[in-house]
Design a protein around this motif. Structure first.
Motif, short mmCIF file in Angstrom:
data_model
loop_
_atom_site.label_atom_id
_atom_site.label_comp_id
_atom_site.label_asym_id
_atom_site.label_seq_id
_atom_site.Cartn_x
_atom_site.Cartn_y
_atom_site.Cartn_z
N THR A 1 0.83 -1.21 0.00
CA THR A 1 0.00 0.00 0.00
C THR A 1 0.86 1.26 0.00
O THR A 1 0.63 2.17 -0.81
CB THR A 1 -0.96 -0.01 1.22
OG1 THR A 1 -1.76 -1.18 1.13
CG2 THR A 1 -1.85 1.22 1.23
N THR A 2 1.85 1.30 0.87
CA THR A 2 2.72 2.49 0.94
C THR A 2 3.42 2.71 -0.39
O THR A 2 3.44 3.83 -0.92
CB THR A 2 3.79 2.28 2.04
OG1 THR A 2 3.14 1.81 3.22
CG2 THR A 2 4.54 3.54 2.34
N LYS B 1 0.92 3.73 -3.26
CA LYS B 1 0.52 5.15 -3.20
C LYS B 1 1.65 6.02 -3.73
O LYS B 1 1.42 6.98 -4.47
CB LYS B 1 0.22 5.56 -1.75
CG LYS B 1 -1.16 5.09 -1.30
CD LYS B 1 -1.45 5.61 0.09
CE LYS B 1 -2.80 5.10 0.57
NZ LYS B 1 -2.94 5.11 2.01
N GLU C 1 1.63 8.37 -7.03
CA GLU C 1 1.89 9.81 -6.91
C GLU C 1 2.96 10.28 -7.89
O GLU C 1 2.80 11.28 -8.57
CB GLU C 1 2.29 10.13 -5.48
CG GLU C 1 2.23 11.61 -5.19
CD GLU C 1 2.35 11.90 -3.70
OE1 GLU C 1 2.71 13.03 -3.37
OE2 GLU C 1 2.11 10.99 -2.90
N ASP D 1 -6.52 0.02 -4.15
CA ASP D 1 -6.09 -0.93 -3.11
C ASP D 1 -7.24 -1.92 -2.95
O ASP D 1 -8.36 -1.52 -2.60
CB ASP D 1 -5.83 -0.15 -1.82
CG ASP D 1 -5.33 -1.04 -0.70
OD1 ASP D 1 -4.21 -0.84 -0.24
OD2 ASP D 1 -6.06 -1.96 -0.29
N PHE E 1 -4.49 5.06 -8.25
CA PHE E 1 -4.14 4.05 -7.24
C PHE E 1 -5.38 3.29 -6.80
O PHE E 1 -6.40 3.88 -6.47
CB PHE E 1 -3.50 4.74 -6.02
CG PHE E 1 -3.24 3.80 -4.87
CD1 PHE E 1 -2.28 2.80 -4.99
CD2 PHE E 1 -3.98 3.88 -3.70
CE1 PHE E 1 -2.05 1.91 -3.95
CE2 PHE E 1 -3.74 3.00 -2.65
CZ PHE E 1 -2.77 2.02 -2.78
#
Ligand code: S3P
Length: 183
Positions: free
Chosen positions: A25-26, A29, A33, A41, A39
Motif C-alpha cells: 500500500t505504501t 501510493k 503519486e 487498493d 491508485f
C-alpha cells in the motif's frame, strides 16, 4: 517528491503482491503519486463493497466470504488499465485472481523475511490473521505456503532494508525495460 511523468503513457497496470507488511500500500501510493497513475487498493475496495472493516468481515461472515469479495474486486480492478493496484496478501490464493491481474498488469512480488514483516506489522491490529499469540510463526507459515504463488509474478523485488524510493525506482525501471522489449 518529483513527478517524472516517465511512465504516464504506460497502459498496463502495475500490480503489487506480497505478504502482509511487504509495503504494497505504501509503495503503491508512492508509485501512483510519482507517475500520475490511478491508485487502487483491493482491501479498500473490499471494505467499501462490504460496508465494514476487514476484521468484521472475517469475524461475522468468515474468511471464505472475504475471499469471494476479494475475487470480485480483483476482477473489477483488472478491467482497468494504467492503474497501480495494491493487493491483499492472500490475493494469490486463487489462480483466477492471478490470471486476472496478469491479463492487464505487470505483477511484482515484494519480498521480505517473516521477521522483517513482523517488525512492519506489529503495531497494527487491522489484520485478523495476525491477531494471534505468535504472529511470526503465522507469517513464516504463510510465507512457506504462498511463496510459490507469489513467485509466479513477472518480477520478484527484494524490499529488505530498502527505501520506498529505491524499490519504486527498481519497479519503474523494470516496467520501462518491458515496454521497450519487442512483443
Ligand atoms: C490478508 C492480507 C491483508 C487482508 C486480509 C488477509 C492475507 O492485506 O487482505 O487481512 O490473507 O494475507 P494486506 O496484505 O494488505 O495486509
Amino acid at each position: 517528491m518529483q513527478n517524472t511523468g516517465k511512465i504516464k503513457t504506460m497502459t498496463k497496470n502495475i500490480v503489487l503482491t506480497g505478504l502482509m507488511g511487504s509495503g504494497k500500500t505504501t509503495l503503491g501510493k508512492y508509485l501512483a503519486e510519482i507517475t500520475g497513475m490511478e491508485f487502487l487498493d483491493t482491501d479498500d475496495l473490499i471494505v467499501k463493497k462490504a460496508g465494514k472493516p476487514i476484521t468484521e468481515i472475517f469475524a461475522e461472515d468468515g474468511e471464505p466470504h472475504f475471499r469471494d469479495l476479494e475475487s470480485q474486486v480483483i476482477a473489477e480492478a483488472a478491467q482497468k488499465t494504467g492503474c497501480v493496484i495494491s493487493t491483499g496478501g492472500g490475493a494469490v490464493k486463487r489462480q483466477k485472481n492471478i490470471d486476472n491481474l496478469k491479463s492487464t498488469g505487470m505483477v511484482f512480488y515484494l519480498q521480505a523475511s517473516a521477521e522483517e514483516l513482523y517488525e512492519r506489522t506489529k503495531h497494527d491490529s487491522s489484520r485478523p490473521l495476525l491477531n494471534v499469540d505468535d504472529p511470526v510463526a503465522v507469517l513464516k507459515k504463510l510465507l512457506a505456503e504462498r511463496a510459490p504463488l507469489y513467485e509466479t509474478a513477472h518480477f520478484t523485488v527484494n524490499t529488505e532494508k530498502k527505501s520506498i524510493e529505491e524499490v519504486s525506482k527498481q519497479i519503474l525501471e523494470l516496467c520501462q525495460s518491458q515496454s521497450r522489449s519487442p512483443a
